[in-house]
Design an enzyme around this catalytic site. Structure first.
Site, PDB file in Angstrom:
ATOM      1  N   HIS A   1       0.876  -1.179   0.000  1.00 28.15           N
ATOM      2  CA  HIS A   1       0.000   0.000   0.000  1.00 28.15           C
ATOM      3  C   HIS A   1       0.913   1.230   0.000  1.00 28.15           C
ATOM      4  O   HIS A   1       0.874   2.065   0.892  1.00 28.15           O
ATOM      5  CB  HIS A   1      -0.942  -0.032   1.210  1.00 28.15           C
TER       6      HIS A   1
ATOM      7  N   GLU B   1      -4.441  -0.591  -5.375  1.00 27.73           N
ATOM      8  CA  GLU B   1      -4.624   0.484  -6.351  1.00 27.73           C
ATOM      9  C   GLU B   1      -3.399   0.739  -7.248  1.00 27.73           C
ATOM     10  O   GLU B   1      -2.767   1.805  -7.179  1.00 27.73           O
ATOM     11  CB  GLU B   1      -5.028   1.782  -5.634  1.00 27.73           C
TER      12      GLU B   1
ATOM     13  N   ASN C   1     -11.899  -0.765  -4.630  1.00 26.00           N
ATOM     14  CA  ASN C   1     -12.019   0.453  -3.829  1.00 26.00           C
ATOM     15  C   ASN C   1     -12.906   1.410  -4.605  1.00 26.00           C
ATOM     16  O   ASN C   1     -12.585   1.778  -5.743  1.00 26.00           O
ATOM     17  CB  ASN C   1     -10.655   1.091  -3.580  1.00 26.00           C
TER      18      ASN C   1
HETATM   19  O1  IFM Z   1      -6.635   6.997   1.834  1.00 24.22           O
HETATM   20  C1  IFM Z   1      -6.757   6.413   0.576  1.00 24.22           C
HETATM   21  C2  IFM Z   1      -6.234   4.988   0.591  1.00 24.22           C
HETATM   22  O2  IFM Z   1      -4.917   4.928   1.018  1.00 24.22           O
HETATM   23  C3  IFM Z   1      -6.312   4.397  -0.796  1.00 24.22           C
HETATM   24  N1  IFM Z   1      -7.642   4.542  -1.341  1.00 24.22           N
HETATM   25  C4  IFM Z   1      -8.257   5.832  -1.289  1.00 24.22           C
HETATM   26  C5  IFM Z   1      -8.189   6.395   0.126  1.00 24.22           C
HETATM   27  C6  IFM Z   1      -8.833   7.786   0.164  1.00 24.22           C
HETATM   28  O3  IFM Z   1      -8.151   8.643  -0.693  1.00 24.22           O
END
Ligand code: IFM
Length: 457
Positions: free
Chosen positions: A122, A167, A300
């Site tokens: 991450h 992501e 997400n």
């Molecule tokens: O905080 C982030 C996360 O680390 C990854 N997805 C989106 C979230 C909000 O921006």
């Protein structure tokens, strides 16, 4: 109105990530990550904020687990800080203190009846690897596989759910195309090579995780954004096609065995982002490796995109049938609230990429709501956001979508990357001066949903 009852084994969880909450950047032998460096680069992160202390979760994890237990969630998604395990990324042996920390965390979660869902990457790449080119360097793929091996060798017996990457779009595009995230590069060809190396590292890590933890469930998390053309014009339809290719299909297609989408290869060549001829970063066997079968796809979801052509002058385009939403329809960070987009996305995935169990690995909203005089934190807007999106999930399940879980982003307020601490996504309030945690109204509501497995009414 009758209650919305979720399937019995539906997972209600909460999510966080290492750099956003852990702090303790100099403890336990941790090395610097690209985010430590980026935060120290003037002008990159709002107010010069950084994750040195964050929520001090590294030291306060027992309290945070007790909090999760009080919420009745059955799962916790967190990530492993790579530089805690390999401080520069280049060591031949992992750092025992780093593995010890995550082992303690995992053991404490299991003792509390909470299933750990481990994300390997991450975004906190060891700076030592970045110094050698980071994700643009194919050697980082091997370093990631060694990282996956070290983590799963230690935690394998107890961790049954792994997410290889969080992501990849953000890693590649925010980190290497527009420079908003670490390492802050602005280089299209490099960004496309980064996508490839991240997806390849996913494909090569999956069998390693499975070997260490037979029967475990492995997936990858994509941030997917459904697009909607602003009008029925051909020009807006084409803008929509390109956006979908850029944001969604460039990741989904290779992961599900279709290679990179041809229409986008053509677009990128025309835009000078890819050379003519074979894709320079693809080696024989790569596409097969990254299409390794997985157990679920993590999604997400935060918002949608409305696409308006920029190649056709506004006066020559058809009138908009979807207007740009005003500030009242957006969360504090400016993202539109559009729960139907989540429903549409889930349905689309089951049609275009059938047979894959889906998990919402993040969904949530940024609102600054502060504690009131009565001591409560009345974040009605966040509560309503979560409620409407969970209802969209329920509707999708009823329509036959194989959705098996939902993780609220985030367990607690935390370091929101380039926004620093200015955006609060937590269902739990964090007072950064005292590290006090306090349940917001949305947390109390989510507790009822997680405990009962239903949304009332
Ligand atoms: O905080 C982030 C996360 O680390 C990854 N997805 C989106 C979230 C909000 O921006």
């Amino acid at each position: 109105m009758s209650d919305h009852v979720f399937p019995k084994d539906f997972v209600f969880g909460v999510a966080t990530s290492s750099y956003q909450i852990e702090g303790a950047v100099h403890e336990g032998g941790r090395g610097p990550s690209i985010w430590d460096t980026f935060c120290r680069t003037p002008g990159k992160v709002k107010d010069g904020d950084h994750g040195d202390v964050a929520c001090d979760h590294y030291n306060r994890y027992p309290e945070d687990i007790a909090l999760m237990q009080s919420l009745g969630v059955s799962a916790y998604r967190f990530s492993i800080a790579w530089p805690r395990i390999f401080p520069t990324g280049l060591e031949t042996e992992p750092n025992a203190a780093g593995l010890d920390f995550y082992e303690r965390l995992v053991d404490a979660l299991i003792a509390a009846g909470i299933t750990p869902w481990v994300t390997l990457y991450h975004w906190d790449l060891p700076q030592g690897l970045q110094d050698l080119g980071g994700w643009a360097n194919r050697a980082t793929v091997d370093a990631f596989v060694r990282f996956a091996d070290a983590v799963s060798a230690r935690l394998g017996g107890r961790v049954k759910h792994y997410i290889t990457h969080n992501e990849p779009w953000c890693v590649a595009m925010l980190g290497h195309m527009n420079g908003e995230h670490a390492p802050g590069h602005k280089d299209w060809p490099e960004a496309l090579a980064v996508v490839h190396h991240v997806l390849l590292s996913h494909g090569l890590a999956v069998p390693v995780l499975r070997a260490a933890s037979p029967g475990c469930s492995v997936g990858i998390t994509l941030n997917l954004v459904p697009g909607y053309p602003a009008s029925p014009s051909d020009a807006d339809a084409d803008a929509m096609r390109h956006f979908d290719g850029f944001f969604n299909r460039w990741y989904l297609d290779p992961l599900y065995g279709r290679g990179y989408p041809e229409d986008m290869v053509t677009d990128y060549r025309a835009l000078g982002r890819l050379p003519e001829g074979p894709l320079p970063f693809v080696h024989p066997g790569d596409l097969d490796a990254m299409a390794v079968p997985t157990d679920f796809l993590g999604i997400n979801f935060y918002s949608r995109a409305i696409l308006r052509s920029t190649t056709v002058p506004e006066t020559e385009n058809l009138p908009r049938t979807i207007a740009e939403p005003g500030p009242e329809a957006r969360t504090d960070i400016g993202w539109e609230i559009y729960p139907d987009g989540l429903y549409d996305l889930l349905r689309r995935l089951t049609v275009d990429y059938p047979g894959v169990p889906l998990v919402i690995t993040e969904n949530g909203a940024s609102y600054a709501t502060t504690p009131s005089e009565d001591g409560g934190i009345h974040d009605a807007a966040r509560l309503s956001y979560l409620d409407s999106h969970l209802r969209a999930c329920h509707r999708a399940i009823t329509a036959g979508v194989p959705l098996i879980g939902y993780f609220a982003w985030s367990l607690m307020d935390n370091f929101e990357w380039a926004y620093g601490y200015s955006q609060r996504f937590g269902i739990v309030w964090v007072d950064y001066a005292t590290q006090e945690r306090k349940l917001k109204d949305s947390a109390l509501w989510y507790r009822d949903v997680a405990r009962s497995g239903r949304i009332a009414g």
